[in-house]
Design a protein around this motif. Structure first.
Motif, PDB file in Angstrom:
ATOM      1  N   LYS A  53       0.809  -1.251  -0.451  1.00 38.16           N
ATOM      2  CA  LYS A  53       0.008   0.057   0.243  1.00 38.16           C
ATOM      3  C   LYS A  53       0.730   1.271   0.224  1.00 38.16           C
ATOM      4  O   LYS A  53       2.440   1.020   0.513  1.00 38.16           O
ATOM      5  CB  LYS A  53      -0.665   0.090   1.556  1.00 38.16           C
ATOM      6  CG  LYS A  53      -1.880  -1.154   1.866  1.00 38.16           C
ATOM      7  CD  LYS A  53      -2.273  -1.285   2.513  1.00 38.16           C
ATOM      8  CE  LYS A  53      -3.245  -2.488   2.449  1.00 38.16           C
ATOM      9  NZ  LYS A  53      -2.703  -3.840   3.209  1.00 38.16           N
ATOM     10  N   ASP A  54       0.611   2.414  -0.560  1.00 33.06           N
ATOM     11  CA  ASP A  54       1.209   3.441  -0.324  1.00 33.06           C
ATOM     12  C   ASP A  54       1.804   4.059   0.823  1.00 33.06           C
ATOM     13  O   ASP A  54       1.047   3.361   2.271  1.00 33.06           O
ATOM     14  CB  ASP A  54       0.284   4.873  -0.622  1.00 33.06           C
ATOM     15  CG  ASP A  54       0.220   4.742  -1.510  1.00 33.06           C
ATOM     16  OD1 ASP A  54       0.324   3.790  -2.505  1.00 33.06           O
ATOM     17  OD2 ASP A  54      -0.897   5.182  -2.551  1.00 33.06           O
ATOM     18  N   GLY A  55       2.413   4.093   1.555  1.00 31.41           N
ATOM     19  CA  GLY A  55       3.308   3.975   2.935  1.00 31.41           C
ATOM     20  C   GLY A  55       3.990   3.086   3.536  1.00 31.41           C
ATOM     21  O   GLY A  55       4.922   3.256   3.974  1.00 31.41           O
ATOM     22  N   GLU A  56       3.894   1.809   2.657  1.00 28.09           N
ATOM     23  CA  GLU A  56       4.465   1.059   2.967  1.00 28.09           C
ATOM     24  C   GLU A  56       5.941   0.268   1.625  1.00 28.09           C
ATOM     25  O   GLU A  56       5.597   0.572   0.702  1.00 28.09           O
ATOM     26  CB  GLU A  56       3.620  -0.485   2.297  1.00 28.09           C
ATOM     27  CG  GLU A  56       2.598  -0.645   3.783  1.00 28.09           C
ATOM     28  CD  GLU A  56       1.316  -1.964   4.021  1.00 28.09           C
ATOM     29  OE1 GLU A  56       0.865  -2.189   4.040  1.00 28.09           O
ATOM     30  OE2 GLU A  56       1.754  -2.354   2.534  1.00 28.09           O
ATOM     31  N   HIS A  94      15.198   6.095  -1.500  1.00 31.44           N
ATOM     32  CA  HIS A  94      14.028   6.002  -1.935  1.00 31.44           C
ATOM     33  C   HIS A  94      12.943   5.935  -3.220  1.00 31.44           C
ATOM     34  O   HIS A  94      12.901   6.663  -3.933  1.00 31.44           O
ATOM     35  CB  HIS A  94      13.149   5.698  -0.773  1.00 31.44           C
ATOM     36  CG  HIS A  94      12.303   6.839  -0.204  1.00 31.44           C
ATOM     37  ND1 HIS A  94      12.727   8.071   0.082  1.00 31.44           N
ATOM     38  CD2 HIS A  94      10.255   7.156  -0.501  1.00 31.44           C
ATOM     39  CE1 HIS A  94      11.875   8.879   0.074  1.00 31.44           C
ATOM     40  NE2 HIS A  94      10.471   8.620  -0.475  1.00 31.44           N
ATOM     41  N   ARG A  95      12.038   4.912  -3.441  1.00 32.45           N
ATOM     42  CA  ARG A  95      10.545   5.889  -4.931  1.00 32.45           C
ATOM     43  C   ARG A  95      10.064   5.288  -4.360  1.00 32.45           C
ATOM     44  O   ARG A  95       9.094   4.519  -3.204  1.00 32.45           O
ATOM     45  CB  ARG A  95      11.494   4.431  -5.772  1.00 32.45           C
ATOM     46  CG  ARG A  95      12.561   4.669  -6.262  1.00 32.45           C
ATOM     47  CD  ARG A  95      13.076   6.522  -7.065  1.00 32.45           C
ATOM     48  NE  ARG A  95      14.166   6.323  -7.836  1.00 32.45           N
ATOM     49  CZ  ARG A  95      14.758   7.533  -7.182  1.00 32.45           C
ATOM     50  NH1 ARG A  95      14.762   7.566  -6.147  1.00 32.45           N
ATOM     51  NH2 ARG A  95      15.886   7.569  -7.899  1.00 32.45           N
ATOM     52  N   GLU A  96       8.841   6.099  -4.520  1.00 30.92           N
ATOM     53  CA  GLU A  96       7.041   5.702  -4.390  1.00 30.92           C
ATOM     54  C   GLU A  96       7.051   5.747  -5.569  1.00 30.92           C
ATOM     55  O   GLU A  96       6.709   6.322  -7.004  1.00 30.92           O
ATOM     56  CB  GLU A  96       6.819   6.883  -4.062  1.00 30.92           C
ATOM     57  CG  GLU A  96       7.567   8.140  -2.775  1.00 30.92           C
ATOM     58  CD  GLU A  96       7.103   7.330  -1.490  1.00 30.92           C
ATOM     59  OE1 GLU A  96       5.968   6.102  -1.557  1.00 30.92           O
ATOM     60  OE2 GLU A  96       7.754   6.887  -0.302  1.00 30.92           O
ATOM     61  N   ASN A  97       5.945   4.373  -5.516  1.00 38.44           N
ATOM     62  CA  ASN A  97       5.346   4.382  -7.156  1.00 38.44           C
ATOM     63  C   ASN A  97       3.787   3.972  -6.894  1.00 38.44           C
ATOM     64  O   ASN A  97       3.975   2.609  -6.880  1.00 38.44           O
ATOM     65  CB  ASN A  97       5.792   3.350  -7.867  1.00 38.44           C
ATOM     66  CG  ASN A  97       6.860   2.551  -7.904  1.00 38.44           C
ATOM     67  OD1 ASN A  97       7.087   3.882  -9.298  1.00 38.44           O
ATOM     68  ND2 ASN A  97       8.338   2.502  -7.814  1.00 38.44           N
ATOM     69  N   PRO A  98       3.089   5.179  -6.448  1.00 34.68           N
ATOM     70  CA  PRO A  98       1.726   5.253  -5.770  1.00 34.68           C
ATOM     71  C   PRO A  98       1.156   4.794  -6.722  1.00 34.68           C
ATOM     72  O   PRO A  98       0.972   3.842  -7.925  1.00 34.68           O
ATOM     73  CB  PRO A  98       1.346   7.100  -6.025  1.00 34.68           C
ATOM     74  CG  PRO A  98       2.113   7.726  -6.167  1.00 34.68           C
ATOM     75  CD  PRO A  98       3.313   6.451  -6.861  1.00 34.68           C
ATOM     76  N   ASN A 138       6.850   0.199  -4.026  1.00 38.63           N
ATOM     77  CA  ASN A 138       7.799   1.092  -3.118  1.00 38.63           C
ATOM     78  C   ASN A 138       9.090   0.578  -2.380  1.00 38.63           C
ATOM     79  O   ASN A 138       9.018  -0.350  -2.180  1.00 38.63           O
ATOM     80  CB  ASN A 138       6.424   2.156  -2.276  1.00 38.63           C
ATOM     81  CG  ASN A 138       5.362   2.464  -2.597  1.00 38.63           C
ATOM     82  OD1 ASN A 138       5.505   2.925  -3.506  1.00 38.63           O
ATOM     83  ND2 ASN A 138       4.400   2.886  -1.471  1.00 38.63           N
ATOM     84  N   TYR A 139      10.323   1.712  -2.371  1.00 41.29           N
ATOM     85  CA  TYR A 139      11.003   0.409  -2.120  1.00 41.29           C
ATOM     86  C   TYR A 139      12.840   1.857  -1.685  1.00 41.29           C
ATOM     87  O   TYR A 139      12.201   2.892  -2.001  1.00 41.29           O
ATOM     88  CB  TYR A 139      11.916  -0.759  -2.786  1.00 41.29           C
ATOM     89  CG  TYR A 139      12.048   0.357  -4.233  1.00 41.29           C
ATOM     90  CD1 TYR A 139      13.508   0.973  -4.384  1.00 41.29           C
ATOM     91  CD2 TYR A 139      11.407   0.214  -5.639  1.00 41.29           C
ATOM     92  CE1 TYR A 139      13.501   1.466  -5.386  1.00 41.29           C
ATOM     93  CE2 TYR A 139      11.239   0.779  -6.927  1.00 41.29           C
ATOM     94  CZ  TYR A 139      12.762   1.529  -7.121  1.00 41.29           C
ATOM     95  OH  TYR A 139      13.167   1.863  -7.786  1.00 41.29           O
ATOM     96  N   PHE A 140      13.126   1.514  -0.536  1.00 41.88           N
ATOM     97  CA  PHE A 140      14.194   1.505   0.148  1.00 41.88           C
ATOM     98  C   PHE A 140      15.140   1.275  -0.969  1.00 41.88           C
ATOM     99  O   PHE A 140      14.933  -0.120  -1.097  1.00 41.88           O
ATOM    100  CB  PHE A 140      13.828   1.823   1.108  1.00 41.88           C
ATOM    101  CG  PHE A 140      13.455   2.595   1.849  1.00 41.88           C
ATOM    102  CD1 PHE A 140      13.846   3.967   1.818  1.00 41.88           C
ATOM    103  CD2 PHE A 140      12.090   2.578   2.794  1.00 41.88           C
ATOM    104  CE1 PHE A 140      12.803   4.262   3.034  1.00 41.88           C
ATOM    105  CE2 PHE A 140      11.353   2.860   3.086  1.00 41.88           C
ATOM    106  CZ  PHE A 140      11.138   4.431   3.431  1.00 41.88           C
TER     107      PHE A 140
END
Length: 175
Positions: free
Chosen positions: A34-37, A110-114, A119-121
């Motif tokens: 999920k977003d934020g994970e 880190h990257r956000e892929n909403p 999503n990853y560090f």
């Protein structure tokens, strides 16, 4: 070690936005975040005292970026620490043992892929150690070949658009 069946059964910890484990896991490449994970990956840059770096070329059977050049890395398995993971990945992919090499964690990005569940560090390590071509034993399932490249050679591959993650990790080569 590292056969295909093992990889498919691999689990990764799920992290929160502060890079703390949530206590939950996900199956490798099962993009359910999920977003934020986040999940955590590692990259290990290996530099010799002559200023050259070990890079590998991805096998053509990779679904993503086949034939591109990269440094060793991969996903941190559930319960594994980042440093253990980078040492394992480098050893599996190149045959080199960086456990006692000089260096260590340089930074994390880190990257956000909403909405994509991915999503990853990424913990980026640099290790300084001397080795010869004879010391390198690449994992044939993962890599086509390897080079001990200068920074200029790496920049040239990046300018051709065939060096994975270059913009995210270029500072680790230049320090």
């Amino acid at each position: 070690m590292g056969n295909k069946a093992d990889k498919q059964d691999e689990y990764w910890d799920i992290y929160d936005s502060n890079k703390k484990r949530t206590g939950r896991t996900m199956k490798r490449n099962d993009w359910i975040l999920k977003d934020g994970e986040y999940h955590l990956s590692v990259l290990g840059v290996i530099r010799r005292s002559d200023g050259r770096f070990l890079i590998t070329q991805r096998v053509m059977t990779k679904s993503w970026a086949p034939g591109w050049w990269e440094v060793s890395g991969g996903g941190v398995q559930a319960g594994e620490e980042s440093f253990e993971a980078v040492c394992r990945e480098v050893k599996e992919e190149t045959g080199l043992d960086v456990t006692n090499a000089k260096g260590g964690l340089v930074y994390t990005y880190h990257r956000e892929n909403p909405g994509e569940g991915d999503n990853y560090f990424v913990d980026v390590y640099r290790f300084d150690m001397d080795f010869t071509e004879a010391d390198v034993n690449i994992q044939k399932e993962e890599a086509l070949s390897f080079r001990i490249a200068t920074l200029d050679e790496i920049k040239e591959l990046a300018s051709q658009g065939i060096f994975l993650h270059y913009d995210s990790i270029k500072q680790v080569f230049e320090d």
